[in-house]
Design a protein around this motif. Structure first.
Motif, PDB file in Angstrom:
ATOM      1  N   ALA A   2       0.825  -1.212   0.000  1.00 22.24           N
ATOM      2  CA  ALA A   2       0.000   0.000   0.000  1.00 22.24           C
ATOM      3  C   ALA A   2       0.855   1.257   0.000  1.00 22.24           C
ATOM      4  O   ALA A   2       0.452   2.291   0.517  1.00 22.24           O
ATOM      5  N   SER A   4       2.852   4.697  -0.807  1.00 21.05           N
ATOM      6  CA  SER A   4       2.398   5.945  -1.422  1.00 21.05           C
ATOM      7  C   SER A   4       3.243   6.326  -2.631  1.00 21.05           C
ATOM      8  O   SER A   4       2.867   7.239  -3.380  1.00 21.05           O
ATOM      9  N   GLN A   9      -1.390   2.924  -3.299  1.00 19.94           N
ATOM     10  CA  GLN A   9      -1.782   4.335  -3.255  1.00 19.94           C
ATOM     11  C   GLN A   9      -1.313   5.075  -4.504  1.00 19.94           C
ATOM     12  O   GLN A   9      -2.063   5.871  -5.089  1.00 19.94           O
ATOM     13  N   LYS A  13      -3.643   6.901  -7.291  1.00 22.14           N
ATOM     14  CA  LYS A  13      -3.486   8.341  -7.480  1.00 22.14           C
ATOM     15  C   LYS A  13      -3.269   8.694  -8.955  1.00 22.14           C
ATOM     16  O   LYS A  13      -3.654   9.775  -9.411  1.00 22.14           O
ATOM     17  N   HIS A  20      -8.714   9.849  -1.675  1.00 21.88           N
ATOM     18  CA  HIS A  20      -8.137   9.980  -0.339  1.00 21.88           C
ATOM     19  C   HIS A  20      -7.886   8.593   0.244  1.00 21.88           C
ATOM     20  O   HIS A  20      -8.699   7.679   0.069  1.00 21.88           O
ATOM     21  N   TRP A  21      -6.764   8.454   0.943  1.00 23.44           N
ATOM     22  CA  TRP A  21      -6.396   7.183   1.568  1.00 23.44           C
ATOM     23  C   TRP A  21      -6.692   7.277   3.059  1.00 23.44           C
ATOM     24  O   TRP A  21      -6.209   8.163   3.751  1.00 23.44           O
ATOM     25  N   HIS A  23      -7.122   5.097   6.894  1.00 19.16           N
ATOM     26  CA  HIS A  23      -6.796   3.883   7.643  1.00 19.16           C
ATOM     27  C   HIS A  23      -8.011   3.496   8.467  1.00 19.16           C
ATOM     28  O   HIS A  23      -8.706   4.362   9.011  1.00 19.16           O
TER      29      HIS A  23
END
Length: 344
Positions: A2, A4, A9, A13, A20-21, A23
């Protein structure tokens, strides 16, 4: 996986830059509640070892069950501890506390005097009672975070309320007041020394728990006030001129005020989006992200119940859809559409 930069992510993107990510709030809550001081962790370790001693040996499990029945206990078995299950720790501690007398007697009969002495020690029982109380409250919070139609503003309010409760409990402990912890109060009433010996340990745990909650869940419920109750909240400072104008029009609309009381939050803002697109889209962007992995976990549970050794169907798509759907099947209509075989 996961990541970024090169993980999931980053791939999302590239396709959807505005995504939006988030948790899972329940996962964060479960991770935060695991932190224990060495003193309390020693009690938990002892409880888990006793539970494993009883549950992993069928003969001992049957003997313990018979002992509980003879003593008139409400339960006849202890529960396995599972780190992967959100509510496991609280349920295990609560069951062991309820059966503490039966466990002590069983350990004495099995000549495990060291383990039996633990359940005769006042300080150990105080800590066990506190842990069962605290994790019971954490389980209540966890259950409040579960469910469908749970949005980030809703969960932020629940987390903020629990953080404030921790602060109040700490102040009560400064006054030697333990009324909020039922099991601890029960044990303290039946002993001469009281729970004053473990209060410093309890205060330290509550203080560290409060710090962890403030670290992982900063109090940002104020920024969602206009979404939760637009008619009694001020417009955020970062609103543009057009957004602020629409917010004034929205809060001055008496029809929408009546609709806000009759509809749930999602339905209201989806309706507002058609009339006031700037305000509506901004509210929907706050309500849209998944705050928890509850729906995913519910799907895994449904798959686990469908895929058993008695039901080895490879394609469970239709069964799974029925299992996770909130719609009630019209079984009478489905049965009437089928031809009955009288010979069967």
């Amino acid at each position: 996986m996961a990541g970024s930069r090169n993980g999931l992510q980053a791939l999302i993107k590239r396709v959807a830059p505005d995504a939006h990510w988030t948790h899972c709030v329940i996962h964060w809550e479960a991770l935060t509640s695991r932190q224990l001081s060495p003193e309390l962790n020693e009690v938990l370790t002892e409880v888990v070892s006793v539970v494993n001693l009883i549950k992993t040996r069928p003969l001992k499990a049957r003997l313990f069950s018979a002992l509980c029945e003879e003593m008139g206990a409400d339960h006849t078995s202890v529960l396995f501890h599972n780190e992967a299950r959100w509510l496991s720790r609280g349920k295990v501690l609560s069951r062991v506390f309820e059966l503490r007398a039966e466990i002590r007697m069983f350990m004495e009969e099995e000549r495990m005097y060291e383990a039996a002495s633990k359940f005769s020690n006042e300080e150990f029982l105080f800590k066990l009672a506190y842990l069962s109380d605290m994790f019971g409250k954490l389980n209540e919070l966890n259950l409040q975070l579960q469910g469908k139609d749970k949005h980030i503003p809703h969960l932020a309010d629940k987390i903020n309320a629990f953080s404030r409760k921790l602060e109040v409990w700490g102040r009560r402990l400064d006054q030697q007041n333990i009324d909020v912890f039922e099991n601890l109060s029960e044990v303290a009433e039946n002993t001469d020394s009281g729970a004053t010996t473990v209060i410093p340990c309890i205060k330290q745990h509550i203080s560290s728990l409060k710090e962890l909650f403030q670290k992982h869940f900063p109090n940002n419920s104020a920024q969602y006030a206009w979404v939760m109750d637009p008619f009694n909240a001020a417009a955020p400072a970062d609103f543009g001129s057009a957004e602020e104008d629409q917010f004034i029009d929205l809060t001055s609309d008496s029809t929408l005020r009546l609709r806000f009381k009759a509809q749930n939050l999602s339905e209201f803002w989806f309706g507002v989006e058609r009339e006031y697109p700037l305000i509506g889209q901004r509210a929907v962007c706050i309500l849209l992200p998944f705050a928890t992995s509850y729906l995913c976990e519910m799907g895994f549970s449904a798959v686990a119940s469908l895929k058993t050794k008695y039901r080895s169907q490879l394609n469970i798509e239709h069964d799974l859809r029925v299992a996770v759907s909130s719609l009630q099947p019209r079984f009478e209509k489905l049965c009437n559409a089928k031809q009955a075989h009288c010979s069967h």
